[in-house]
Write a protein that holds these residues in place. Structure first.
Motif, mmCIF file in Angstrom:
data_model
loop_
_atom_site.group_PDB
_atom_site.id
_atom_site.type_symbol
_atom_site.label_atom_id
_atom_site.label_comp_id
_atom_site.label_asym_id
_atom_site.label_seq_id
_atom_site.Cartn_x
_atom_site.Cartn_y
_atom_site.Cartn_z
ATOM 1 N N THR A 239 0.810 -1.215 0.000
ATOM 2 C CA THR A 239 0.000 0.000 0.000
ATOM 3 C C THR A 239 0.847 1.269 0.000
ATOM 4 O O THR A 239 0.405 2.316 -0.471
ATOM 5 C CB THR A 239 -0.953 0.023 1.209
ATOM 6 N N LEU A 240 2.064 1.189 0.547
ATOM 7 C CA LEU A 240 2.977 2.329 0.544
ATOM 8 C C LEU A 240 3.990 2.267 -0.591
ATOM 9 O O LEU A 240 4.592 3.268 -0.958
ATOM 10 C CB LEU A 240 3.746 2.404 1.870
ATOM 11 N N GLY A 241 4.203 1.045 -1.100
ATOM 12 C CA GLY A 241 5.300 0.857 -2.038
ATOM 13 C C GLY A 241 6.636 0.915 -1.320
ATOM 14 O O GLY A 241 7.597 1.520 -1.804
ATOM 15 N N MET A 242 6.698 0.287 -0.150
ATOM 16 C CA MET A 242 7.870 0.402 0.723
ATOM 17 C C MET A 242 8.712 -0.878 0.679
ATOM 18 O O MET A 242 8.205 -1.981 0.892
ATOM 19 C CB MET A 242 7.413 0.658 2.162
ATOM 20 N N ASP A 243 10.009 -0.719 0.415
ATOM 21 C CA ASP A 243 10.967 -1.824 0.448
ATOM 22 C C ASP A 243 11.739 -1.787 1.761
ATOM 23 O O ASP A 243 12.237 -0.732 2.167
ATOM 24 C CB ASP A 243 11.975 -1.715 -0.705
ATOM 25 N N ALA A 244 11.842 -2.931 2.413
ATOM 26 C CA ALA A 244 12.595 -3.017 3.666
ATOM 27 C C ALA A 244 13.342 -4.341 3.715
ATOM 28 O O ALA A 244 13.038 -5.287 2.975
ATOM 29 C CB ALA A 244 11.654 -2.895 4.862
ATOM 30 N N ARG A 245 14.322 -4.390 4.605
ATOM 31 C CA ARG A 245 15.114 -5.593 4.833
ATOM 32 C C ARG A 245 15.208 -5.842 6.325
ATOM 33 O O ARG A 245 15.274 -4.899 7.116
ATOM 34 C CB ARG A 245 16.531 -5.432 4.278
ATOM 35 N N LEU A 246 15.235 -7.102 6.683
ATOM 36 C CA LEU A 246 15.397 -7.466 8.082
ATOM 37 C C LEU A 246 16.335 -8.652 8.180
ATOM 38 O O LEU A 246 16.139 -9.670 7.514
ATOM 39 C CB LEU A 246 14.045 -7.833 8.707
ATOM 40 N N TRP A 247 17.380 -8.493 8.996
ATOM 41 C CA TRP A 247 18.250 -9.619 9.334
ATOM 42 C C TRP A 247 17.896 -10.097 10.736
ATOM 43 O O TRP A 247 17.770 -9.284 11.665
ATOM 44 C CB TRP A 247 19.726 -9.214 9.314
ATOM 45 N N VAL A 248 17.741 -11.392 10.897
ATOM 46 C CA VAL A 248 17.518 -11.993 12.211
ATOM 47 C C VAL A 248 18.718 -12.895 12.485
ATOM 48 O O VAL A 248 18.903 -13.926 11.828
ATOM 49 C CB VAL A 248 16.205 -12.801 12.260
ATOM 50 N N LEU A 249 19.544 -12.487 13.444
ATOM 51 C CA LEU A 249 20.853 -13.113 13.670
ATOM 52 C C LEU A 249 20.893 -13.725 15.059
ATOM 53 O O LEU A 249 20.971 -13.014 16.064
ATOM 54 C CB LEU A 249 21.963 -12.072 13.501
ATOM 55 N N ALA A 250 20.814 -15.041 15.115
ATOM 56 C CA ALA A 250 20.803 -15.768 16.387
ATOM 57 C C ALA A 250 22.166 -16.393 16.615
ATOM 58 O O ALA A 250 22.662 -17.130 15.766
ATOM 59 C CB ALA A 250 19.720 -16.846 16.373
ATOM 60 N N THR A 251 22.762 -16.101 17.769
ATOM 61 C CA THR A 251 24.108 -16.586 18.067
ATOM 62 C C THR A 251 24.148 -17.220 19.448
ATOM 63 O O THR A 251 23.843 -16.559 20.447
ATOM 64 C CB THR A 251 25.134 -15.432 18.027
ATOM 65 N N PRO A 252 24.531 -18.505 19.543
ATOM 66 C CA PRO A 252 24.682 -19.125 20.871
ATOM 67 C C PRO A 252 25.762 -18.409 21.679
ATOM 68 O O PRO A 252 26.810 -18.032 21.144
ATOM 69 C CB PRO A 252 25.105 -20.564 20.546
ATOM 70 N N VAL A 253 25.501 -18.229 22.950
ATOM 71 C CA VAL A 253 26.468 -17.584 23.838
ATOM 72 C C VAL A 253 27.273 -18.641 24.584
ATOM 73 O O VAL A 253 28.483 -18.777 24.375
ATOM 74 C CB VAL A 253 25.765 -16.632 24.830
ATOM 75 N N ASP A 254 26.602 -19.391 25.446
ATOM 76 C CA ASP A 254 27.319 -20.315 26.331
ATOM 77 C C ASP A 254 26.705 -21.711 26.369
ATOM 78 O O ASP A 254 27.028 -22.510 27.233
ATOM 79 C CB ASP A 254 27.362 -19.742 27.748
ATOM 80 N N GLY A 255 25.820 -22.012 25.436
ATOM 81 C CA GLY A 255 25.152 -23.306 25.463
ATOM 82 C C GLY A 255 23.791 -23.249 26.115
ATOM 83 O O GLY A 255 23.013 -24.200 26.020
ATOM 84 N N THR A 256 23.486 -22.148 26.780
ATOM 85 C CA THR A 256 22.179 -21.947 27.399
ATOM 86 C C THR A 256 21.497 -20.703 26.837
ATOM 87 O O THR A 256 20.357 -20.748 26.407
ATOM 88 C CB THR A 256 22.307 -21.800 28.924
ATOM 89 N N LEU A 257 22.218 -19.583 26.823
ATOM 90 C CA LEU A 257 21.685 -18.319 26.320
ATOM 91 C C LEU A 257 22.024 -18.135 24.854
ATOM 92 O O LEU A 257 23.028 -18.670 24.361
ATOM 93 C CB LEU A 257 22.269 -17.149 27.113
ATOM 94 N N ILE A 258 21.174 -17.370 24.171
ATOM 95 C CA ILE A 258 21.516 -16.923 22.824
ATOM 96 C C ILE A 258 21.373 -15.411 22.754
ATOM 97 O O ILE A 258 20.569 -14.814 23.471
ATOM 98 C CB ILE A 258 20.656 -17.585 21.729
ATOM 99 N N ASP A 259 22.199 -14.797 21.914
ATOM 100 C CA ASP A 259 22.029 -13.397 21.545
ATOM 101 C C ASP A 259 21.222 -13.359 20.258
ATOM 102 O O ASP A 259 21.558 -14.059 19.290
ATOM 103 C CB ASP A 259 23.379 -12.718 21.301
ATOM 104 N N LEU A 260 20.169 -12.569 20.243
ATOM 105 C CA LEU A 260 19.388 -12.382 19.023
ATOM 106 C C LEU A 260 19.470 -10.918 18.634
ATOM 107 O O LEU A 260 19.072 -10.041 19.411
ATOM 108 C CB LEU A 260 17.936 -12.795 19.235
ATOM 109 N N VAL A 261 20.014 -10.659 17.461
ATOM 110 C CA VAL A 261 20.178 -9.293 16.968
ATOM 111 C C VAL A 261 19.290 -9.107 15.752
ATOM 112 O O VAL A 261 19.341 -9.903 14.802
ATOM 113 C CB VAL A 261 21.650 -9.005 16.613
ATOM 114 N N LEU A 262 18.455 -8.074 15.791
ATOM 115 C CA LEU A 262 17.634 -7.689 14.652
ATOM 116 C C LEU A 262 18.283 -6.488 13.980
ATOM 117 O O LEU A 262 18.645 -5.519 14.641
ATOM 118 C CB LEU A 262 16.226 -7.308 15.107
#
Length: 357
Positions: A239-262
């Motif tokens: 409806t806007l004619g809008m182009d966008a991009r999204l990266w979803v980057l999941a990285t294990p930290v220590d085997g329990t936690l993950i960092d998720l960067v958008l």
């Protein structure tokens, strides 16, 4: 945002570190901080770049006498080389010791370095099972130019696993049930080519702009998944004619936690197909920056809804799927290639004990 550090009860049923490319940091942050240290896939790493912009990602242990190399231990970058705080050994971005204060550098003194790849200012490193080299590559940089805005970042940390966060790329039902999207449908079947999985879909969602007016977004999206740490979504709003991009980057930290960067990026909106409340008379660049921040904030809100589930769910190696879940089975088979020693990433009790040891 950091979630509770409480472990999931099933946190080790999936092998914690699938093989693949994982996000390290933005080039901008590396240049700004000069030396970064972080926990990445269960180890401490250091990251820096030399005067030519070449990047090194290395294990944060000096091969000379075992000193930590991070800034908190006194490590520093001098003339593009990492200087050990213990005896002043200097390492170039290839990891080789190039000088010491008191004697010729030993040829055997070399850091454990990781293969790196920079993509639009995003720095990734390869983690291979038993240290084996990269088995596949990330895609080429997407087309860019002055009409594309700056990258917007949002990050969070929580108990989870990258296989389960990435599974959302094929889970159409949760878009309706968790996030309230409407008219969710596939525009093509999920395709798998080696390490690349492609998922094409469309949906509508109602969103308030500036907390004032409800706006219906009519979205077409294509998710390109490369391993379990890199998802790149091309978004077109009709409806806007809008182009966008999204990266979803999941990285294990220590085997329990993950960092998720958008990471979000929006193409300049010079002539939107319809007016946007409060932005009609703004310069195109400013309008684009504001819309980019709105979109990435909305994406983070969606992810936080998922985090509530991800951080508490129980992994099922053989889920009881219904007819509408067929593509989840395709995704699970796709994932098997990233666990060379563990079928479908599932650990038996015997293997679980060896990993925890």
């Amino acid at each position: 945002m950091k979630a509770s550090q409480t472990k999931r009860s099933d946190s080790s049923l999936l092998f914690p570190f699938p093989e693949g490319w994982y996000f390290v940091a933005s080039l901008k942050s590396i240049v700004k901080e000069k030396l970064i240290q972080k926990t990445w896939l269960g180890i401490q790493i250091v990251v820096w770049c030399d005067n030519e912009g070449c990047i090194c990602v290395a294990e944060s242990v000096c091969p000379h006498m075992g000193s930590e190399l991070g800034p908190e231990a006194g490590g520093q970058v001098r003339n593009g080389c990492l200087v050990c705080p213990f005896h002043g050994f200097e390492y170039d971005v290839c990891g080789q010791c190039v000088t010491t204060p008191f004697a010729p550098p030993p040829e055997s003194a070399k850091l454990h370095v990781f293969e790196t790849r920079e993509l639009l200012g995003l720095v990734f490193a390869w983690w291979g099972t038993n240290g084996r080299p990269s088995q596949w590559h990330l895609p080429e940089d997407p087309p860019t130019g002055p009409d594309w805005g700056e990258l917007e970042f949002r990050s969070m940390q929580f108990p989870g696993h990258p296989q389960e966060t990435t599974e959302n790329a094929v889970d159409m039902a949760h878009l309706r049930y968790v996030h309230g999207y409407s008219n969710v449908s596939r525009t093509a079947s999920v395709s798998v080519k080696g390490a690349c999985l492609e998922s094409c879909f469309e949906f509508r969602r109602t969103q308030k702009i500036a907390g004032v007016m409800s706006f219906i977004f009519d979205v077409s999206a294509v998710a390109h998944v490369y391993g379990l740490g890199y998802s790149f979504v091309q978004i077109y709003e009709r409806t806007l004619g809008m182009d966008a991009r999204l990266w979803v980057l999941a990285t294990p930290v220590d085997g329990t936690l993950i960092d998720l960067v958008l990471v979000g990026q929006l193409r300049e909106m010079r002539k939107p197909k319809r007016p946007i409340i409060g932005m009609r008379f703004m310069p195109a660049g400013l309008r684009t920056r504001i819309m980019s921040k709105i979109i990435i904030s909305v994406q983070k809100r969606d992810v936080l809804q998922d985090v509530v589930i991800w951080s508490r769910k129980h992994y099922r190696s053989r889920p009881q799927l219904c007819r509408s879940d067929g593509e989840i089975a395709v995704y699970r088979r796709y994932c098997e290639q990233f666990y060379p020693e563990h079928q479908d990433g599932y650990l038996s009790k015997r293997n679980l004990q060896s990993v925890q040891a």
